[in-house]
Design a protein around this motif. Structure first.
Motif, mmCIF file in Angstrom:
data_model
loop_
_atom_site.group_PDB
_atom_site.id
_atom_site.type_symbol
_atom_site.label_atom_id
_atom_site.label_comp_id
_atom_site.label_asym_id
_atom_site.label_seq_id
_atom_site.Cartn_x
_atom_site.Cartn_y
_atom_site.Cartn_z
ATOM 1 N N ASP A 38 -30.953 19.710 -12.035
ATOM 2 C CA ASP A 38 -30.865 18.249 -12.107
ATOM 3 C C ASP A 38 -29.581 17.805 -12.802
ATOM 4 O O ASP A 38 -28.916 16.866 -12.363
ATOM 5 N N VAL A 39 -29.246 18.481 -13.878
ATOM 6 C CA VAL A 39 -28.023 18.142 -14.611
ATOM 7 C C VAL A 39 -26.800 18.377 -13.734
ATOM 8 O O VAL A 39 -25.885 17.545 -13.680
ATOM 9 N N LEU A 40 -26.779 19.493 -13.023
ATOM 10 C CA LEU A 40 -25.643 19.787 -12.148
ATOM 11 C C LEU A 40 -25.527 18.763 -11.021
ATOM 12 O O LEU A 40 -24.418 18.375 -10.640
ATOM 13 N N ASP A 41 -26.675 18.297 -10.488
ATOM 14 C CA ASP A 41 -26.635 17.241 -9.470
ATOM 15 C C ASP A 41 -26.029 15.962 -10.041
ATOM 16 O O ASP A 41 -25.204 15.319 -9.397
ATOM 17 N N GLN A 42 -26.427 15.612 -11.255
ATOM 18 C CA GLN A 42 -25.897 14.401 -11.886
ATOM 19 C C GLN A 42 -24.401 14.549 -12.165
ATOM 20 O O GLN A 42 -23.638 13.597 -12.009
ATOM 21 N N VAL A 43 -23.983 15.732 -12.561
ATOM 22 C CA VAL A 43 -22.561 15.978 -12.825
ATOM 23 C C VAL A 43 -21.760 15.829 -11.539
ATOM 24 O O VAL A 43 -20.679 15.237 -11.533
ATOM 25 N N THR A 44 -22.304 16.322 -10.435
ATOM 26 C CA THR A 44 -21.623 16.206 -9.146
ATOM 27 C C THR A 44 -21.457 14.742 -8.758
ATOM 28 O O THR A 44 -20.374 14.325 -8.328
ATOM 29 N N VAL A 45 -22.513 13.957 -8.911
ATOM 30 C CA VAL A 45 -22.438 12.528 -8.594
ATOM 31 C C VAL A 45 -21.405 11.844 -9.486
ATOM 32 O O VAL A 45 -20.590 11.039 -9.010
ATOM 33 N N LEU A 46 -21.408 12.176 -10.750
ATOM 34 C CA LEU A 46 -20.457 11.577 -11.688
ATOM 35 C C LEU A 46 -19.022 11.943 -11.322
ATOM 36 O O LEU A 46 -18.129 11.089 -11.336
ATOM 37 N N GLN A 47 -18.785 13.189 -10.955
ATOM 38 C CA GLN A 47 -17.438 13.612 -10.564
ATOM 39 C C GLN A 47 -16.984 12.881 -9.309
ATOM 40 O O GLN A 47 -15.827 12.462 -9.218
ATOM 41 N N GLU A 48 -17.883 12.694 -8.349
ATOM 42 C CA GLU A 48 -17.531 11.966 -7.131
ATOM 43 C C GLU A 48 -17.165 10.523 -7.460
ATOM 44 O O GLU A 48 -16.193 9.988 -6.934
ATOM 45 N N ASN A 49 -17.953 9.907 -8.329
ATOM 46 C CA ASN A 49 -17.670 8.524 -8.717
ATOM 47 C C ASN A 49 -16.332 8.431 -9.447
ATOM 48 O O ASN A 49 -15.561 7.500 -9.217
ATOM 49 N N CYS A 50 -16.067 9.380 -10.311
ATOM 50 C CA CYS A 50 -14.802 9.368 -11.047
ATOM 51 C C CYS A 50 -13.624 9.560 -10.096
ATOM 52 O O CYS A 50 -12.581 8.923 -10.257
ATOM 53 N N ASP B 91 -13.511 8.624 -6.963
ATOM 54 C CA ASP B 91 -13.347 7.362 -6.254
ATOM 55 C C ASP B 91 -12.624 6.336 -7.121
ATOM 56 O O ASP B 91 -11.720 5.634 -6.661
ATOM 57 N N ILE B 92 -13.030 6.245 -8.375
ATOM 58 C CA ILE B 92 -12.412 5.289 -9.296
ATOM 59 C C ILE B 92 -10.944 5.639 -9.502
ATOM 60 O O ILE B 92 -10.076 4.761 -9.497
ATOM 61 N N TYR B 93 -10.646 6.920 -9.652
ATOM 62 C CA TYR B 93 -9.267 7.358 -9.859
ATOM 63 C C TYR B 93 -8.395 7.004 -8.653
ATOM 64 O O TYR B 93 -7.288 6.488 -8.819
ATOM 65 N N GLU C 110 -8.919 4.662 -6.434
ATOM 66 C CA GLU C 110 -8.779 3.206 -6.364
ATOM 67 C C GLU C 110 -7.763 2.715 -7.393
ATOM 68 O O GLU C 110 -6.943 1.836 -7.107
ATOM 69 N N ALA C 111 -7.788 3.288 -8.577
ATOM 70 C CA ALA C 111 -6.827 2.900 -9.615
ATOM 71 C C ALA C 111 -5.405 3.252 -9.192
ATOM 72 O O ALA C 111 -4.468 2.467 -9.417
ATOM 73 N N LYS C 112 -5.221 4.418 -8.566
ATOM 74 C CA LYS C 112 -3.892 4.794 -8.075
ATOM 75 C C LYS C 112 -3.417 3.802 -7.021
ATOM 76 O O LYS C 112 -2.246 3.395 -7.031
ATOM 77 N N ALA C 113 -4.312 3.398 -6.111
ATOM 78 C CA ALA C 113 -3.939 2.442 -5.070
ATOM 79 C C ALA C 113 -3.550 1.097 -5.682
ATOM 80 O O ALA C 113 -2.578 0.466 -5.251
ATOM 81 N N ILE C 114 -4.276 0.669 -6.695
ATOM 82 C CA ILE C 114 -3.960 -0.600 -7.367
ATOM 83 C C ILE C 114 -2.584 -0.513 -8.004
ATOM 84 O O ILE C 114 -1.768 -1.437 -7.878
ATOM 85 N N ASN C 115 -2.296 0.589 -8.695
ATOM 86 C CA ASN C 115 -0.992 0.739 -9.344
ATOM 87 C C ASN C 115 0.138 0.799 -8.329
ATOM 88 O O ASN C 115 1.213 0.244 -8.564
ATOM 89 N N GLU C 116 -0.083 1.451 -7.201
ATOM 90 C CA GLU C 116 0.939 1.503 -6.158
ATOM 91 C C GLU C 116 1.214 0.106 -5.609
ATOM 92 O O GLU C 116 2.369 -0.274 -5.390
ATOM 93 N N GLU C 117 0.157 -0.660 -5.408
ATOM 94 C CA GLU C 117 0.309 -2.032 -4.907
ATOM 95 C C GLU C 117 1.073 -2.895 -5.919
ATOM 96 O O GLU C 117 1.960 -3.662 -5.556
ATOM 97 N N LYS C 118 0.732 -2.755 -7.198
ATOM 98 C CA LYS C 118 1.433 -3.527 -8.231
ATOM 99 C C LYS C 118 2.903 -3.125 -8.291
ATOM 100 O O LYS C 118 3.775 -3.976 -8.493
ATOM 101 N N GLU C 119 3.186 -1.844 -8.131
ATOM 102 C CA GLU C 119 4.575 -1.371 -8.153
ATOM 103 C C GLU C 119 5.358 -1.968 -6.978
ATOM 104 O O GLU C 119 6.494 -2.412 -7.148
ATOM 105 N N LYS C 120 4.741 -2.012 -5.802
ATOM 106 C CA LYS C 120 5.398 -2.620 -4.638
ATOM 107 C C LYS C 120 5.674 -4.100 -4.884
ATOM 108 O O LYS C 120 6.754 -4.608 -4.566
ATOM 109 N N ASN C 121 4.687 -4.786 -5.446
ATOM 110 C CA ASN C 121 4.870 -6.215 -5.737
ATOM 111 C C ASN C 121 5.979 -6.424 -6.761
ATOM 112 O O ASN C 121 6.784 -7.349 -6.630
#
Length: 100
Positions: free
Chosen positions: A45-57, A59-61, A63-74
């Motif tokens: 169960d813990v390993l399943d939760q860790v996998t979900v957390l890593q996937e979410n992280c 995705d967030i990472y 998305e954050a890179k895409a935001i920074n790239e967009e801001k740099e272009k602007n």
């Protein structure tokens, strides 16, 4: 005093031997197996939760890179437009000075 020490040693040895017999009994082994099975389920169960957390992280990472790239272009486009504006102002100022 000496006899008391020998008696305590003998009792400790007796309890130790009986404890080893008790811990190695069939019932105790069943308890150990059930406890170990529970721990393994919890680990899964813990390993399943860790996998979900890593996937979410991840995705967030991304998305954050895409935001920074967009801001740099602007920012770069703003710098280019500011440079054009400054160039136009200098050009018009030079024209005015030349007309005088």
């Amino acid at each position: 005093m000496k006899l008391k020490g020998i008696g305590l040693f003998a009792l400790g040895t007796l309890f130790g031997l009986e404890g080893i017999k008790l811990l190695s009994s069939r019932e105790a082994k069943k308890v150990y197996a059930h406890c170990t099975a529970g721990v393994l389920r919890a680990k899964d169960d813990v390993l399943d939760q860790v996998t979900v957390l890593q996937e979410n992280c991840s995705d967030i990472y991304e998305e954050a890179k895409a935001i920074n790239e967009e801001k740099e272009k602007n920012r770069e486009s703003e710098e280019v437009s500011e440079a054009k504006t400054k160039t136009k102002k200098k050009t018009s100022k030079n024209k005015k000075d030349a007309d005088k």
